[in-house]
Design a protein around this motif. Structure first.
Motif, PDB file in Angstrom:
ATOM      1  N   ALA A  65      54.968  41.421  46.067  1.00 56.59           N
ATOM      2  CA  ALA A  65      55.668  42.336  45.161  1.00 56.59           C
ATOM      3  C   ALA A  65      56.917  41.662  44.589  1.00 56.59           C
ATOM      4  O   ALA A  65      57.185  41.769  43.383  1.00 56.59           O
ATOM      5  CB  ALA A  65      56.030  43.630  45.883  1.00 56.59           C
ATOM      6  N   ASP A  66      57.650  40.943  45.428  1.00 60.75           N
ATOM      7  CA  ASP A  66      58.837  40.222  44.948  1.00 60.75           C
ATOM      8  C   ASP A  66      58.450  39.194  43.889  1.00 60.75           C
ATOM      9  O   ASP A  66      59.123  39.069  42.857  1.00 60.75           O
ATOM     10  CB  ASP A  66      59.546  39.516  46.106  1.00 60.75           C
ATOM     11  N   ASP A  67      57.371  38.455  44.125  1.00 65.84           N
ATOM     12  CA  ASP A  67      56.913  37.450  43.162  1.00 65.84           C
ATOM     13  C   ASP A  67      56.509  38.091  41.835  1.00 65.84           C
ATOM     14  O   ASP A  67      56.802  37.561  40.768  1.00 65.84           O
ATOM     15  CB  ASP A  67      55.731  36.658  43.731  1.00 65.84           C
ATOM     16  N   ASP A  74      61.628  38.566  35.046  1.00 64.82           N
ATOM     17  CA  ASP A  74      62.580  37.442  35.048  1.00 64.82           C
ATOM     18  C   ASP A  74      63.904  37.818  35.712  1.00 64.82           C
ATOM     19  O   ASP A  74      64.953  37.305  35.350  1.00 64.82           O
ATOM     20  CB  ASP A  74      62.832  36.911  33.632  1.00 64.82           C
ATOM     21  N   ARG A  75      63.846  38.748  36.662  1.00 62.32           N
ATOM     22  CA  ARG A  75      65.036  39.168  37.378  1.00 62.32           C
ATOM     23  C   ARG A  75      64.763  39.157  38.871  1.00 62.32           C
ATOM     24  O   ARG A  75      63.622  39.180  39.310  1.00 62.32           O
ATOM     25  CB  ARG A  75      65.453  40.562  36.937  1.00 62.32           C
ATOM     26  N   SER A  76      65.803  39.183  39.640  1.00 65.04           N
ATOM     27  CA  SER A  76      65.697  39.220  41.093  1.00 65.04           C
ATOM     28  C   SER A  76      65.146  40.563  41.552  1.00 65.04           C
ATOM     29  O   SER A  76      65.526  41.608  41.011  1.00 65.04           O
ATOM     30  CB  SER A  76      67.083  38.997  41.701  1.00 65.04           C
ATOM     31  N   GLU A 122      36.827  28.482  40.549  1.00 64.75           N
ATOM     32  CA  GLU A 122      35.953  28.630  39.396  1.00 64.75           C
ATOM     33  C   GLU A 122      36.266  29.867  38.568  1.00 64.75           C
ATOM     34  O   GLU A 122      35.691  30.062  37.498  1.00 64.75           O
ATOM     35  CB  GLU A 122      34.493  28.708  39.859  1.00 64.75           C
ATOM     36  N   LEU A 123      37.157  30.716  39.047  1.00 64.03           N
ATOM     37  CA  LEU A 123      37.453  31.968  38.353  1.00 64.03           C
ATOM     38  C   LEU A 123      38.525  31.759  37.293  1.00 64.03           C
ATOM     39  O   LEU A 123      39.433  30.942  37.461  1.00 64.03           O
ATOM     40  CB  LEU A 123      37.916  33.020  39.364  1.00 64.03           C
ATOM     41  N   PRO A 124      38.459  32.526  36.211  1.00 57.51           N
ATOM     42  CA  PRO A 124      39.469  32.417  35.147  1.00 57.51           C
ATOM     43  C   PRO A 124      40.774  33.104  35.555  1.00 57.51           C
ATOM     44  O   PRO A 124      40.914  34.312  35.426  1.00 57.51           O
ATOM     45  CB  PRO A 124      38.805  33.133  33.971  1.00 57.51           C
ATOM     46  N   LEU A 125      41.711  32.327  36.074  1.00 57.79           N
ATOM     47  CA  LEU A 125      42.955  32.917  36.578  1.00 57.79           C
ATOM     48  C   LEU A 125      44.157  32.622  35.681  1.00 57.79           C
ATOM     49  O   LEU A 125      45.288  32.817  36.099  1.00 57.79           O
ATOM     50  CB  LEU A 125      43.261  32.397  37.991  1.00 57.79           C
ATOM     51  N   ASP A 126      43.901  32.159  34.452  1.00 62.37           N
ATOM     52  CA  ASP A 126      45.036  31.891  33.570  1.00 62.37           C
ATOM     53  C   ASP A 126      45.822  33.188  33.378  1.00 62.37           C
ATOM     54  O   ASP A 126      45.277  34.229  33.091  1.00 62.37           O
ATOM     55  CB  ASP A 126      44.557  31.342  32.228  1.00 62.37           C
ATOM     56  N   VAL A 127      47.113  33.081  33.623  1.00 62.09           N
ATOM     57  CA  VAL A 127      47.962  34.263  33.583  1.00 62.09           C
ATOM     58  C   VAL A 127      49.120  33.995  32.633  1.00 62.09           C
ATOM     59  O   VAL A 127      50.180  33.567  33.041  1.00 62.09           O
ATOM     60  CB  VAL A 127      48.502  34.613  34.996  1.00 62.09           C
ATOM     61  N   PRO A 128      48.909  34.258  31.329  1.00 62.18           N
ATOM     62  CA  PRO A 128      50.018  34.054  30.395  1.00 62.18           C
ATOM     63  C   PRO A 128      51.134  35.032  30.684  1.00 62.18           C
ATOM     64  O   PRO A 128      50.896  36.144  31.135  1.00 62.18           O
ATOM     65  CB  PRO A 128      49.390  34.340  29.022  1.00 62.18           C
ATOM     66  N   LYS A 129      52.320  34.601  30.466  1.00 64.45           N
ATOM     67  CA  LYS A 129      53.478  35.443  30.740  1.00 64.45           C
ATOM     68  C   LYS A 129      53.706  36.419  29.629  1.00 64.45           C
ATOM     69  O   LYS A 129      53.417  36.269  28.530  1.00 64.45           O
ATOM     70  CB  LYS A 129      54.720  34.586  30.945  1.00 64.45           C
TER      71      LYS A 129
END
Length: 129
Positions: A65-67, A74-76, A122-129
């Protein structure tokens, strides 16, 4: 660390005539590629999988959750306590159970730990911000 369910195969699971993880003919159900891909439609779930893959070890739901807070705001997490709590609840009650049902993670709800259950390379894990 993660133990198999203590539920007997003969106990009803509330999902009709079939037992959990088994079809009516007793063969273990395996999530289809389409089912796994459907679970990956959510960006947060893809991020969780990529984060678990990067860690290489089980993680506490609170740490995930923190991550997620850091990534999405973009905050703590301490500066975003309400958001952190909302994300924690979302992971615990929604995202992690769905990933577990797709057999992509093992989620120990009692201990609040999660780890990869499958090779996600093999999975599509691209995670654009």
């Amino acid at each position: 660390m993660f133990e198999e369910s203590a539920q007997s195969e003969d106990e009803p699971t509330g999902d009709g005539d079939s037992r959990a993880g088994r079809s009516s003919d007793g063969v273990r159900d395996v999530p289809s590629r389409d089912a796994r891909t459907g679970v990956l439609a959510d960006r947060r779930r893809r991020y969780v999988l990529s984060r678990l893959e990067a860690s290489g070890a089980p993680m506490a739901v609170a740490d995930l959750a923190d991550d997620v807070v850091r990534r999405e705001t973009d905050r703590s997490p301490t500066a975003m306590q309400d958001e952190r709590e909302r994300i924690y609840v979302s992971l615990y009650h929604n995202h992690l159970p769905k990933l577990a049902a797709a057999e992509l993670v093992r989620f120990d709800a009692d201990r609040k730990l999660v780890e990869l259950a499958a090779d996600v390379g093999e999975l599509p894990l691209d995670v654009p911000k």
